[in-house]
Design a protein around this motif. Structure first.
Motif, PDB file in Angstrom:
ATOM      1  N   ILE A   1       4.279  71.671  93.471  1.00 49.17           N
ATOM      2  CA  ILE A   1       3.773  70.491  92.777  1.00 49.17           C
ATOM      3  C   ILE A   1       2.582  70.918  91.926  1.00 49.17           C
ATOM      4  CG2 ILE A   1       2.776  68.192  93.057  1.00 49.17           C
ATOM      5  CD1 ILE A   1       4.129  68.052  95.785  1.00 49.17           C
ATOM      6  N   PRO A   2       2.599  70.676  90.626  1.00 52.47           N
ATOM      7  CA  PRO A   2       1.504  71.135  89.769  1.00 52.47           C
ATOM      8  C   PRO A   2       0.181  70.466  90.136  1.00 52.47           C
ATOM      9  CG  PRO A   2       3.117  69.860  88.509  1.00 52.47           C
ATOM     10  CD  PRO A   2       3.650  69.984  89.877  1.00 52.47           C
ATOM     11  N   ASP A   3      -0.918  71.222  89.974  1.00 54.41           N
ATOM     12  CA  ASP A   3      -2.229  70.649  90.228  1.00 54.41           C
ATOM     13  C   ASP A   3      -2.585  69.684  89.097  1.00 54.41           C
ATOM     14  OD1 ASP A   3      -4.136  72.078  88.162  1.00 54.41           O
ATOM     15  OD2 ASP A   3      -2.888  73.668  89.013  1.00 54.41           O
ATOM     16  N   PHE A   4      -3.623  68.876  89.311  1.00 52.04           N
ATOM     17  CA  PHE A   4      -3.898  67.796  88.363  1.00 52.04           C
ATOM     18  C   PHE A   4      -4.374  68.311  87.012  1.00 52.04           C
ATOM     19  CE2 PHE A   4      -8.244  68.498  89.438  1.00 52.04           C
ATOM     20  CZ  PHE A   4      -9.045  67.778  88.562  1.00 52.04           C
ATOM     21  N   GLN A   5      -5.004  69.498  86.978  1.00 51.32           N
ATOM     22  CA  GLN A   5      -5.434  70.028  85.685  1.00 51.32           C
ATOM     23  C   GLN A   5      -4.239  70.501  84.844  1.00 51.32           C
ATOM     24  OE1 GLN A   5      -9.396  72.034  85.440  1.00 51.32           O
ATOM     25  NE2 GLN A   5      -9.034  72.405  87.621  1.00 51.32           N
ATOM     26  N   SER A   6      -3.227  71.040  85.510  1.00 48.11           N
ATOM     27  CA  SER A   6      -2.015  71.449  84.792  1.00 48.11           C
ATOM     28  C   SER A   6      -1.271  70.252  84.221  1.00 48.11           C
ATOM     29  CB  SER A   6      -1.085  72.230  85.734  1.00 48.11           C
ATOM     30  OG  SER A   6      -1.712  73.406  86.196  1.00 48.11           O
ATOM     31  N   LEU A   7      -1.555  69.066  84.742  1.00 51.91           N
ATOM     32  CA  LEU A   7      -0.884  67.848  84.291  1.00 51.91           C
ATOM     33  C   LEU A   7      -1.619  67.157  83.137  1.00 51.91           C
ATOM     34  CD1 LEU A   7       0.039  66.396  87.796  1.00 51.91           C
ATOM     35  CD2 LEU A   7       1.669  67.145  86.063  1.00 51.91           C
ATOM     36  N   MET A   8      -2.825  67.597  82.823  1.00 50.66           N
ATOM     37  CA  MET A   8      -3.617  66.897  81.806  1.00 50.66           C
ATOM     38  C   MET A   8      -2.935  66.889  80.437  1.00 50.66           C
ATOM     39  SD  MET A   8      -7.538  67.940  82.706  1.00 50.66           S
ATOM     40  CE  MET A   8      -8.299  67.438  84.255  1.00 50.66           C
ATOM     41  N   LEU A   9      -2.508  68.051  79.974  1.00 47.86           N
ATOM     42  CA  LEU A   9      -1.866  68.112  78.658  1.00 47.86           C
ATOM     43  C   LEU A   9      -0.545  67.343  78.656  1.00 47.86           C
ATOM     44  CD1 LEU A   9      -1.865  69.088  75.756  1.00 47.86           C
ATOM     45  CD2 LEU A   9      -0.908  71.282  76.548  1.00 47.86           C
ATOM     46  N   PRO A  10       0.329  67.503  79.663  1.00 49.54           N
ATOM     47  CA  PRO A  10       1.564  66.703  79.682  1.00 49.54           C
ATOM     48  C   PRO A  10       1.296  65.201  79.714  1.00 49.54           C
ATOM     49  CG  PRO A  10       1.782  68.570  81.165  1.00 49.54           C
ATOM     50  CD  PRO A  10       0.353  68.549  80.713  1.00 49.54           C
ATOM     51  N   VAL A  11       0.275  64.756  80.436  1.00 50.79           N
ATOM     52  CA  VAL A  11      -0.042  63.323  80.481  1.00 50.79           C
ATOM     53  C   VAL A  11      -0.491  62.847  79.115  1.00 50.79           C
ATOM     54  CG1 VAL A  11      -1.647  61.600  81.408  1.00 50.79           C
ATOM     55  CG2 VAL A  11      -0.570  63.248  82.949  1.00 50.79           C
ATOM     56  N   LEU A  12      -1.306  63.641  78.438  1.00 51.99           N
ATOM     57  CA  LEU A  12      -1.753  63.259  77.093  1.00 51.99           C
ATOM     58  C   LEU A  12      -0.566  63.175  76.146  1.00 51.99           C
ATOM     59  CD1 LEU A  12      -4.180  62.639  75.264  1.00 51.99           C
ATOM     60  CD2 LEU A  12      -4.301  65.089  74.744  1.00 51.99           C
TER      61      LEU A  12
ATOM     62  N   ALA B   1     -13.654  75.699  87.628  1.00 56.89           N
ATOM     63  CA  ALA B   1     -13.376  74.361  88.148  1.00 56.89           C
ATOM     64  C   ALA B   1     -12.216  74.427  89.125  1.00 56.89           C
ATOM     65  CB  ALA B   1     -13.038  73.417  86.996  1.00 56.89           C
ATOM     66  N   SER B   2     -12.299  73.658  90.186  1.00 57.76           N
ATOM     67  CA  SER B   2     -11.257  73.632  91.196  1.00 57.76           C
ATOM     68  C   SER B   2     -10.004  72.984  90.643  1.00 57.76           C
ATOM     69  CB  SER B   2     -11.750  72.857  92.414  1.00 57.76           C
ATOM     70  OG  SER B   2     -10.705  72.640  93.324  1.00 57.76           O
ATOM     71  N   SER B   3      -8.851  73.460  91.119  1.00 53.48           N
ATOM     72  CA  SER B   3      -7.578  72.855  90.722  1.00 53.48           C
ATOM     73  C   SER B   3      -7.264  71.637  91.568  1.00 53.48           C
ATOM     74  CB  SER B   3      -6.449  73.881  90.837  1.00 53.48           C
ATOM     75  OG  SER B   3      -6.314  74.313  92.175  1.00 53.48           O
ATOM     76  N   LEU B   4      -8.121  71.349  92.549  1.00 52.69           N
ATOM     77  CA  LEU B   4      -7.899  70.207  93.426  1.00 52.69           C
ATOM     78  C   LEU B   4      -8.493  68.944  92.822  1.00 52.69           C
ATOM     79  CD1 LEU B   4      -8.885  71.845  96.835  1.00 52.69           C
ATOM     80  CD2 LEU B   4      -6.596  71.601  95.884  1.00 52.69           C
ATOM     81  N   THR B   5      -7.856  67.815  93.112  1.00 50.10           N
ATOM     82  CA  THR B   5      -8.439  66.538  92.717  1.00 50.10           C
ATOM     83  C   THR B   5      -9.656  66.280  93.607  1.00 50.10           C
ATOM     84  OG1 THR B   5      -7.139  65.237  94.284  1.00 50.10           O
ATOM     85  CG2 THR B   5      -6.143  65.672  92.118  1.00 50.10           C
ATOM     86  N   PRO B   6     -10.551  65.390  93.191  1.00 52.26           N
ATOM     87  CA  PRO B   6     -11.739  65.121  94.021  1.00 52.26           C
ATOM     88  C   PRO B   6     -11.403  64.715  95.452  1.00 52.26           C
ATOM     89  CG  PRO B   6     -12.069  64.243  91.830  1.00 52.26           C
ATOM     90  CD  PRO B   6     -10.647  64.740  91.876  1.00 52.26           C
ATOM     91  N   ASP B   7     -10.397  63.862  95.650  1.00 53.22           N
ATOM     92  CA  ASP B   7     -10.079  63.484  97.024  1.00 53.22           C
ATOM     93  C   ASP B   7      -9.424  64.626  97.790  1.00 53.22           C
ATOM     94  OD1 ASP B   7      -7.892  63.184  95.386  1.00 53.22           O
ATOM     95  OD2 ASP B   7      -7.329  61.199  96.086  1.00 53.22           O
ATOM     96  N   GLU B   8      -8.703  65.519  97.088  1.00 51.12           N
ATOM     97  CA  GLU B   8      -8.165  66.700  97.759  1.00 51.12           C
ATOM     98  C   GLU B   8      -9.287  67.645  98.175  1.00 51.12           C
ATOM     99  OE1 GLU B   8      -3.711  67.166  95.766  1.00 51.12           O
ATOM    100  OE2 GLU B   8      -5.426  68.051  94.755  1.00 51.12           O
ATOM    101  N   GLU B   9     -10.334  67.737  97.351  1.00 51.55           N
ATOM    102  CA  GLU B   9     -11.487  68.563  97.712  1.00 51.55           C
ATOM    103  C   GLU B   9     -12.166  68.030  98.972  1.00 51.55           C
ATOM    104  OE1 GLU B   9     -13.885  68.537  94.198  1.00 51.55           O
ATOM    105  OE2 GLU B   9     -12.965  70.367  93.405  1.00 51.55           O
ATOM    106  N   ILE B  10     -12.267  66.709  99.072  1.00 52.06           N
ATOM    107  CA  ILE B  10     -12.871  66.097 100.261  1.00 52.06           C
ATOM    108  C   ILE B  10     -12.052  66.439 101.497  1.00 52.06           C
ATOM    109  CG2 ILE B  10     -13.359  63.900 101.411  1.00 52.06           C
ATOM    110  CD1 ILE B  10     -14.075  62.765  98.670  1.00 52.06           C
ATOM    111  N   ARG B  11     -10.733  66.335 101.389  1.00 53.13           N
ATOM    112  CA  ARG B  11      -9.874  66.643 102.539  1.00 53.13           C
ATOM    113  C   ARG B  11      -9.937  68.131 102.886  1.00 53.13           C
ATOM    114  NH1 ARG B  11      -6.566  62.914  99.551  1.00 53.13           N
ATOM    115  NH2 ARG B  11      -6.500  60.910 100.631  1.00 53.13           N
ATOM    116  N   ARG B  12     -10.024  68.998 101.864  1.00 46.76           N
ATOM    117  CA  ARG B  12     -10.143  70.436 102.122  1.00 46.76           C
ATOM    118  C   ARG B  12     -11.456  70.738 102.846  1.00 46.76           C
ATOM    119  NH1 ARG B  12      -8.154  74.964  99.430  1.00 46.76           N
ATOM    120  NH2 ARG B  12      -6.265  73.701  99.206  1.00 46.76           N
ATOM    121  N   ALA B  13     -12.526  70.104 102.421  1.00 47.33           N
ATOM    122  CA  ALA B  13     -13.816  70.297 103.086  1.00 47.33           C
ATOM    123  C   ALA B  13     -13.752  69.805 104.533  1.00 47.33           C
ATOM    124  CB  ALA B  13     -14.919  69.568 102.323  1.00 47.33           C
ATOM    125  N   ARG B  14     -13.088  68.655 104.749  1.00 45.80           N
ATOM    126  CA  ARG B  14     -12.932  68.146 106.106  1.00 45.80           C
ATOM    127  C   ARG B  14     -12.161  69.130 106.973  1.00 45.80           C
ATOM    128  NH1 ARG B  14      -8.433  63.935 106.555  1.00 45.80           N
ATOM    129  NH2 ARG B  14      -7.379  65.925 106.194  1.00 45.80           N
TER     130      ARG B  14
END
Length: 302
Positions: free
Chosen positions: A3-14, A127-140
């Motif tokens: 599953i692509p990370d959210f940064q890889s999805l930025m250009l396709p979403v635009l 910059a992390s390839s994780l979304t902010p909520d994924e970063e929170i879960r990774r830290a947890r």
């Protein structure tokens, strides 16, 4: 592919909004097909179970594009490209990510607030390839990994009887054994036949789980012989279910042996045991709780 990370999805979403206003659900479906994601990947849920991982990452990509002024929200669930976004797509970069978005003043202002940066900071950082909520879960997860190691070290250094008491507390916290008193009287009272204890699977004791508890050092793995011995003990007691708990690990041969036996024997190694203690609040306490909130679209419906 993953599953692509959210940064890889930025250009396709635009690009998905280049033809005009689009609905975010349509974008999720379209990009899922574009990235050739299978049914399992598209259905993979976040730990909360309220949204798929892929949809969540598409939403975050949209959100960051909006912070840079490349798209704008038009109505509930819809967005469209802005003139700045159209200008960018006229000569598109190979990739849009957080570092790329820093060139836009709106995004720098957003990051200055979110990351406590100064607005004129121009240093490019990784910059992390994780979304902010994924970063929170990774830290947890990292915090819980450290906590599990601490818990296991405490149990291994304690007397053997303490491990038995912890087993009692955990199984009752999980809903077995009735009360701690009932389970505690059952565990450790037999002392023979290769079984360390018997715990009721229900309050009335209509079904029972026979327990083997081995407090070993982390380097002393449980082999297949111990599993076969426990199987023989279950057969002696005419039992169909067994729980083998250890503070160490099980060898691959031990796991294969347990899987191939006619009786159900669940193996819980030290790491899983410590994780279950954390999950059921045994031997640990809540220090801080962080709530993650999202916009209530219904509230702003006019």
């Amino acid at each position: 592919m993953e599953i692509p990370d959210f940064q890889s999805l930025m250009l396709p979403v635009l690009r998905s909004s280049d033809a005009g206003e689009v609905h975010i659900a349509d974008v999720v479906q379209r990009l899922g097909e574009e990235f050739s994601l299978n049914t399992e990947q598209l259905a993979h849920l976040l730990p909360s179970g309220r949204q798929t991982t892929f949809a969540n990452r598409v939403h975050w990509a949209k959100s960051y594009l909006g912070k840079a002024g490349l798209i704008r929200l038009t109505r509930r669930g819809y967005f469209e490209i802005t003139p700045a976004g159209q200008k960018l797509l006229a000569k598109p970069p190979p990739r849009i990510d957080i570092n790329f978005l820093r060139q836009f003043p709106e995004f720098r202002e957003f990051k200055a607030s979110a990351d406590r940066e100064t607005p004129d900071q121009t240093q490019v950082v990784s910059a992390s390839s994780l979304t902010p909520d994924e970063e929170i879960r990774r830290a947890r997860d990292r915090i819980e990994d450290d906590l599990a190691a601490e818990i296991l070290a405490k149990i291994v250094s304690a007397p053997p009887a303490f491990f038995e008491r912890v087993v009692v507390r955990l199984v009752t916290a999980m809903g077995y054994g009735g009360s701690v008193s009932d389970a505690g009287q059952a565990l450790g009272k037999s002392g023979d036949g290769g079984v360390d204890g018997v715990i009721n699977e229900d309050v009335l004791g209509l079904d029972r789980i026979y327990v083997q508890a081995k407090r070993y050092g982390v380097d002393n793995s449980i082999g297949p012989g111990a599993i076969r011995d426990f199987f023989g003990a279950l057969d002696q007691f005419k039992a169909n279910k067994g729980l083998f708990v250890t503070t160490s690990t099980f060898t691959s041969a031990a796991k294969l042996t347990a899987d191939g036996l006619s009786k159900r024997i669940v193996l819980i190694d030290g790491t899983r045991f410590a994780r279950l203690m954390i999950q059921y609040d045994v031997g640990c306490r809540l220090e801080e709780q962080i709530s993650i909130k999202r916009l209530d679209e219904d509230f702003f419906e006019v």
